[in-house]
Design a protein around this motif. Sequence first.
Motif, PDB file in Angstrom:
ATOM      1  N   TYR A 181      31.807  48.212  50.823  1.00  0.00           N
ATOM      2  CA  TYR A 181      31.959  47.429  49.598  1.00  0.00           C
ATOM      3  C   TYR A 181      33.346  47.639  48.981  1.00  0.00           C
ATOM      4  O   TYR A 181      33.985  46.690  48.506  1.00  0.00           O
ATOM      5  CB  TYR A 181      30.891  47.810  48.576  1.00  0.00           C
ATOM      6  N   ASP A 196      36.043  44.780  48.239  1.00  0.00           N
ATOM      7  CA  ASP A 196      36.622  44.636  46.910  1.00  0.00           C
ATOM      8  C   ASP A 196      38.144  44.602  46.991  1.00  0.00           C
ATOM      9  O   ASP A 196      38.803  43.774  46.349  1.00  0.00           O
ATOM     10  CB  ASP A 196      36.149  45.786  46.020  1.00  0.00           C
ATOM     11  N   CYS A 207      31.251  38.524  52.195  1.00  0.00           N
ATOM     12  CA  CYS A 207      30.204  39.354  51.603  1.00  0.00           C
ATOM     13  C   CYS A 207      28.910  39.341  52.414  1.00  0.00           C
ATOM     14  O   CYS A 207      27.989  40.108  52.109  1.00  0.00           O
ATOM     15  CB  CYS A 207      29.921  38.902  50.173  1.00  0.00           C
ATOM     16  N   LEU A 231      33.155  38.758  43.289  1.00  0.00           N
ATOM     17  CA  LEU A 231      32.056  38.576  44.227  1.00  0.00           C
ATOM     18  C   LEU A 231      31.356  37.246  43.989  1.00  0.00           C
ATOM     19  O   LEU A 231      31.299  36.763  42.846  1.00  0.00           O
ATOM     20  CB  LEU A 231      31.038  39.717  44.085  1.00  0.00           C
TER      21      LEU A 231
END
Length: 633
Positions: A457, A461, A479, A501
């Motif tokens: 993650y 990011d 994602c 996101l």
Amino acid sequence: MKFMKLGSRPDTFYTTEAVRSVSSEVSSDLIVQVKGTRYLLHKFPLLSKCLRLQRLCSELPESSQHHIVQLPDFPGGVEAFELCAKFCYGITITLSAYNIIAARCAAEYLQMSEDVEKGNLIYKIEVFFNSCILHGWRDSIVTLQSTKAFPLWSEDLGITSRCIEAIASKVLTNPSKVSLSHSHSRRGRDDMSCNGAESQRHRLAVKGWWAEDLADLGIDLYWRTMIAIKSGGKIPSNLVGDALKIYASRWLPNVSRAGNAKKQAVSDSDSDSNNEELASKDRLLLESIISLLPAEKGAVSSSFLLKLLKAANILNASSSSRMELAKRVGLQLEEAMPNDLLIPHLSQANETLYDVDIVMTILEQFMIQGQSPPTSPLRSKLECERRRSRSAENINIEFQESRRSSSASHSSKLKVAKIVDTYLQEISRDVNLPLAKFVALAEAVPEFARVDHDDLYRAIDFYLKAHPNLNKSERKRLCRILDCKKLSMEACMHAAQNELLPLRVVVQVLFFEQARATMASGKVTALPGNIKALLAAHGLDSSRTPAPLSTTTSILPEDQWSVSGLKSPSKSKLSTLKMKLAEDDDLDDNDDAQHDRMSRSSIVKAFCAIPARPKKMFSKFWSNSRTTANDKN
């Protein structure tokens, strides 16, 4: 260092007006021209020992008072010729490992053999060479180095091969029986402890005492010497690997600097020919080192192999050499450090900072190991029977063991997953990194190998921050590799407020975390039926506690997650979230619009059915907003 003196007369050679002469009551009758230097000598002492001079003088007319002989291609130059001339006059000369090759080649050129006179120079040099030079460790190395000035002569006379054989035999001999080099003896004295006992470092280095001295050799002689040592079969592969590492650190210390300079000057049209020649020599040296690498797994470290791979990219080594290194790294990828995988990419055709393709090749090679033979604890009955049937046959057991030892284990795949996720965090900051390469590298790791997705993650990011122009479908594709069920509490709290996101991911993070909080609170005996169905559809185990946030990576301060600074939603944010989710459905792609709307509507319905009391996670988000609102009022 051993030496030998020949002759007893004092040196009577002198120089007058660029002419070398010898003091004598007899006038000179022979003029020898050697590479621009003229010698006034006498026929009798020289011709009695030098067959070539005899033949050359016999071809000259006898009427001339001085016979002039031209020796333009004399090996060793004036120093070697004067050494032979002094021997003919009986003048004292000194032979050692530093000048014995030049003297031997000069004597061979002048044909100073036993056929001309007994006890001639060739015979005396050979006796000294075989009985003294080849018996000494340092003498053998210095003599071997001296052959570089006379490569053809040394090969024809067998000097190079004899030196290599002598050095290899000493390496294969018990070190206590060898006269150690000066540098090794000094290291031994430095490593003595106060009470006179050898230190642990010295005891461990005794077996590889020869490596540093051999590192003085040029790559061609070093390669031949190492081949002779390896063919002896007595030196462990790890010691051979250590020797290669010492040699590479000696001769390839500034490859990275050269690569940076090359990258800066790559646009210059007129490249320096000297730099190109130097790069060519370094490339030959690198490829020779690669060819000497032991075949055994673990003989050299992954770090060393990756340094060689970086050098191969910088020096533009052959593709076969780079693939060989990539395969070797893949066999022991679990030992690598993420920073070692940051291999610079200097190709003009690709603007990415790092060579992601070669890392993908390394990872694929690592994953291939797990296929033969299987090492997963869950083996099928058929696989077990197949192994038993193979062992029943007369197949080489050692080959099976080597394959089994090189197979990627379950624990090694867990380590590699951490390495890959950390590597993804580093390359994600590259603005020129294509999304397809990032996703392909992330998906190459098996799903079971990632215990948690916190590092993944974080990499996603970073990629979103470095690539703000990604469209909606690209962000969804990125994602899709993330499993929200494997995020820790801290990662979930960060993801829930991450505006980069896709909204679907944020809702999934909130839902899964709230569902776990509901089950863990103990205040509700069972979830509503629609929530249970949704959990089952996503394969979520509500009893599983989230994994802690990974601490294996070092993150820059500006990239660290901070929950306290995030804006918290107000009471009406839940209804707003539903509205945005409904709007987001209308913007989905045509191919999956209907499926996404069904999924999103089921998430909203189940999300609204969650009891309000155990909402621990939302209380952390919304308490700050309530406080802020009260303060403003």
